[in-house]
Write a protein that holds these residues in place. Sequence first.
Motif, PDB file in Angstrom:
ATOM      1  N   ARG A  43       0.822  -1.217   0.000  1.00  0.00           N
ATOM      2  CA  ARG A  43       0.000   0.000   0.000  1.00  0.00           C
ATOM      3  C   ARG A  43       0.854   1.264   0.000  1.00  0.00           C
ATOM      4  O   ARG A  43       0.469   2.271  -0.591  1.00  0.00           O
ATOM      5  CB  ARG A  43      -0.942   0.003   1.206  1.00  0.00           C
ATOM      6  N   ARG A  44       2.016   1.219   0.642  1.00  0.00           N
ATOM      7  CA  ARG A  44       2.934   2.370   0.662  1.00  0.00           C
ATOM      8  C   ARG A  44       3.762   2.476  -0.616  1.00  0.00           C
ATOM      9  O   ARG A  44       4.468   3.460  -0.817  1.00  0.00           O
ATOM     10  CB  ARG A  44       3.921   2.260   1.836  1.00  0.00           C
ATOM     11  N   GLY A  45       3.730   1.441  -1.451  1.00  0.00           N
ATOM     12  CA  GLY A  45       4.551   1.441  -2.655  1.00  0.00           C
ATOM     13  C   GLY A  45       6.010   1.143  -2.359  1.00  0.00           C
ATOM     14  O   GLY A  45       6.900   1.543  -3.101  1.00  0.00           O
ATOM     15  N   ASP A  46       6.262   0.413  -1.281  1.00  0.00           N
ATOM     16  CA  ASP A  46       7.623   0.068  -0.861  1.00  0.00           C
ATOM     17  C   ASP A  46       7.995  -1.285  -1.454  1.00  0.00           C
ATOM     18  O   ASP A  46       7.612  -2.329  -0.939  1.00  0.00           O
ATOM     19  CB  ASP A  46       7.687   0.025   0.666  1.00  0.00           C
ATOM     20  N   PHE A  47       8.725  -1.243  -2.554  1.00  0.00           N
ATOM     21  CA  PHE A  47       9.107  -2.463  -3.259  1.00  0.00           C
ATOM     22  C   PHE A  47      10.600  -2.747  -3.131  1.00  0.00           C
ATOM     23  O   PHE A  47      11.217  -3.325  -4.022  1.00  0.00           O
ATOM     24  CB  PHE A  47       8.674  -2.388  -4.724  1.00  0.00           C
ATOM     25  N   ALA A  48      11.167  -2.372  -2.004  1.00  0.00           N
ATOM     26  CA  ALA A  48      12.582  -2.635  -1.736  1.00  0.00           C
ATOM     27  C   ALA A  48      12.721  -4.066  -1.223  1.00  0.00           C
ATOM     28  O   ALA A  48      12.099  -4.430  -0.221  1.00  0.00           O
ATOM     29  CB  ALA A  48      13.123  -1.648  -0.714  1.00  0.00           C
ATOM     30  N   PRO A  49      13.526  -4.896  -1.886  1.00  0.00           N
ATOM     31  CA  PRO A  49      13.696  -6.278  -1.438  1.00  0.00           C
ATOM     32  C   PRO A  49      14.125  -6.401   0.026  1.00  0.00           C
ATOM     33  O   PRO A  49      13.665  -7.300   0.724  1.00  0.00           O
ATOM     34  CB  PRO A  49      14.763  -6.831  -2.387  1.00  0.00           C
ATOM     35  N   ASP A  50      14.986  -5.492   0.497  1.00  0.00           N
ATOM     36  CA  ASP A  50      15.421  -5.561   1.894  1.00  0.00           C
ATOM     37  C   ASP A  50      14.251  -5.379   2.856  1.00  0.00           C
ATOM     38  O   ASP A  50      14.192  -6.025   3.903  1.00  0.00           O
ATOM     39  CB  ASP A  50      16.502  -4.517   2.188  1.00  0.00           C
ATOM     40  N   GLN A  67      14.371 -15.268   0.801  1.00  0.00           N
ATOM     41  CA  GLN A  67      14.960 -14.535  -0.312  1.00  0.00           C
ATOM     42  C   GLN A  67      13.946 -13.505  -0.806  1.00  0.00           C
ATOM     43  O   GLN A  67      12.748 -13.777  -0.842  1.00  0.00           O
ATOM     44  CB  GLN A  67      15.271 -15.473  -1.475  1.00  0.00           C
ATOM     45  N   ALA A  68      14.440 -12.337  -1.174  1.00  0.00           N
ATOM     46  CA  ALA A  68      13.608 -11.317  -1.814  1.00  0.00           C
ATOM     47  C   ALA A  68      14.462 -10.670  -2.899  1.00  0.00           C
ATOM     48  O   ALA A  68      15.639 -10.416  -2.692  1.00  0.00           O
ATOM     49  CB  ALA A  68      13.133 -10.284  -0.801  1.00  0.00           C
ATOM     50  N   TYR A  69      13.870 -10.431  -4.032  1.00  0.00           N
ATOM     51  CA  TYR A  69      14.625  -9.911  -5.166  1.00  0.00           C
ATOM     52  C   TYR A  69      13.748  -8.976  -5.993  1.00  0.00           C
ATOM     53  O   TYR A  69      12.538  -9.152  -6.091  1.00  0.00           O
ATOM     54  CB  TYR A  69      15.160 -11.052  -6.033  1.00  0.00           C
ATOM     55  N   GLN A  70      14.397  -7.970  -6.572  1.00  0.00           N
ATOM     56  CA  GLN A  70      13.709  -7.011  -7.428  1.00  0.00           C
ATOM     57  C   GLN A  70      13.309  -7.695  -8.722  1.00  0.00           C
ATOM     58  O   GLN A  70      14.087  -8.443  -9.305  1.00  0.00           O
ATOM     59  CB  GLN A  70      14.631  -5.830  -7.725  1.00  0.00           C
ATOM     60  N   SER A  73      10.633  -2.438 -11.758  1.00  0.00           N
ATOM     61  CA  SER A  73      10.705  -1.253 -10.907  1.00  0.00           C
ATOM     62  C   SER A  73       9.697  -1.256  -9.767  1.00  0.00           C
ATOM     63  O   SER A  73       9.943  -0.666  -8.718  1.00  0.00           O
ATOM     64  CB  SER A  73      10.510   0.008 -11.753  1.00  0.00           C
ATOM     65  N   ALA A  74       8.564  -1.923  -9.940  1.00  0.00           N
ATOM     66  CA  ALA A  74       7.532  -1.924  -8.898  1.00  0.00           C
ATOM     67  C   ALA A  74       7.032  -3.342  -8.644  1.00  0.00           C
ATOM     68  O   ALA A  74       5.830  -3.603  -8.587  1.00  0.00           O
ATOM     69  CB  ALA A  74       6.381  -1.013  -9.289  1.00  0.00           C
ATOM     70  N   ARG A  75       7.973  -4.252  -8.508  1.00  0.00           N
ATOM     71  CA  ARG A  75       7.609  -5.654  -8.266  1.00  0.00           C
ATOM     72  C   ARG A  75       8.764  -6.341  -7.550  1.00  0.00           C
ATOM     73  O   ARG A  75       9.919  -6.192  -7.935  1.00  0.00           O
ATOM     74  CB  ARG A  75       7.312  -6.342  -9.589  1.00  0.00           C
ATOM     75  N   VAL A  76       8.421  -7.102  -6.525  1.00  0.00           N
ATOM     76  CA  VAL A  76       9.418  -7.852  -5.760  1.00  0.00           C
ATOM     77  C   VAL A  76       8.962  -9.302  -5.697  1.00  0.00           C
ATOM     78  O   VAL A  76       7.790  -9.586  -5.449  1.00  0.00           O
ATOM     79  CB  VAL A  76       9.546  -7.295  -4.322  1.00  0.00           C
ATOM     80  N   GLY A  77       9.888 -10.209  -5.940  1.00  0.00           N
ATOM     81  CA  GLY A  77       9.618 -11.629  -5.788  1.00  0.00           C
ATOM     82  C   GLY A  77      10.198 -12.106  -4.465  1.00  0.00           C
ATOM     83  O   GLY A  77      11.146 -11.515  -3.943  1.00  0.00           O
ATOM     84  N   PHE A  78       9.631 -13.177  -3.916  1.00  0.00           N
ATOM     85  CA  PHE A  78      10.151 -13.715  -2.664  1.00  0.00           C
ATOM     86  C   PHE A  78       9.977 -15.226  -2.624  1.00  0.00           C
ATOM     87  O   PHE A  78       9.135 -15.798  -3.316  1.00  0.00           O
ATOM     88  CB  PHE A  78       9.467 -13.062  -1.455  1.00  0.00           C
ATOM     89  N   LEU A  79      10.825 -15.859  -1.817  1.00  0.00           N
ATOM     90  CA  LEU A  79      10.781 -17.299  -1.607  1.00  0.00           C
ATOM     91  C   LEU A  79      11.174 -17.563  -0.164  1.00  0.00           C
ATOM     92  O   LEU A  79      12.180 -17.043   0.314  1.00  0.00           O
ATOM     93  CB  LEU A  79      11.751 -18.014  -2.560  1.00  0.00           C
ATOM     94  N   ILE A  80      10.362 -18.366   0.512  1.00  0.00           N
ATOM     95  CA  ILE A  80      10.625 -18.722   1.905  1.00  0.00           C
ATOM     96  C   ILE A  80      10.691 -20.241   1.999  1.00  0.00           C
ATOM     97  O   ILE A  80       9.784 -20.949   1.557  1.00  0.00           O
ATOM     98  CB  ILE A  80       9.499 -18.234   2.841  1.00  0.00           C
ATOM     99  N   THR A  92       4.935 -12.914  -5.338  1.00  0.00           N
ATOM    100  CA  THR A  92       5.339 -11.593  -5.805  1.00  0.00           C
ATOM    101  C   THR A  92       4.466 -10.539  -5.131  1.00  0.00           C
ATOM    102  O   THR A  92       3.338 -10.810  -4.729  1.00  0.00           O
ATOM    103  CB  THR A  92       5.176 -11.445  -7.329  1.00  0.00           C
ATOM    104  N   MET A  93       5.034  -9.361  -5.035  1.00  0.00           N
ATOM    105  CA  MET A  93       4.293  -8.208  -4.551  1.00  0.00           C
ATOM    106  C   MET A  93       4.490  -7.101  -5.581  1.00  0.00           C
ATOM    107  O   MET A  93       5.625  -6.795  -5.960  1.00  0.00           O
ATOM    108  CB  MET A  93       4.825  -7.764  -3.194  1.00  0.00           C
TER     109      MET A  93
END
Length: 119
Positions: A43-50, A67-70, A73-80, A92-93
Motif C-alpha cells: 500500500r505504501r509502494g515500498d518495493f525494496a527487497p530488503d 529470499q527477496a529480489y527485485q 521497478s515496482a515488483r518484488v519476488g520472494f521465496l521462503i 510476488t508483490m
Amino acid sequence: MPPTDHYAENHGFDAPIPLHGQSRCGGLTAVRRVKSALEPLRRRGDFAPDNVRAALTGLGYSAGKVQAYQDGSARVGFLIDIDTSPWCVEGTMSSDSTKADAFGGYPDGTGCEPPRGGH
C-alpha cells in the motif's frame, strides 16, 4: 503420425509438489500470514527487497531461508523455505496485488529452489 509431445514428461522435475491434508492447511495459513505482513508495504509502494525480507523475517522465518529480489521497478519476488515444515512459500508483490503460493518443494530438488536441468 506426428511425434508425441514429451513436454510434460521432460519438465516434470520443475513442477512444484502440491500440498494435501494438514500440510495444505498449514501452507494456506503461512500464505495468509505472508500476505498480511506484506500488504502495508504494498500500500505504501515500498518495493525494496530488503524491506520485504525484513517483513518476512519479522514473522519468525529464518533470515537464511528468506529470499527477496527485485523483479522490475515496482515488483518484488520472494521465496521462503520454512524449516519447521515441508512447505515453501513463493510469490510476488506489485502495485496491483500480493500473490503467494505454498508448495512442498520439487520432486528432483532439495529445499525450495527449483532444480536445474532435467532429462
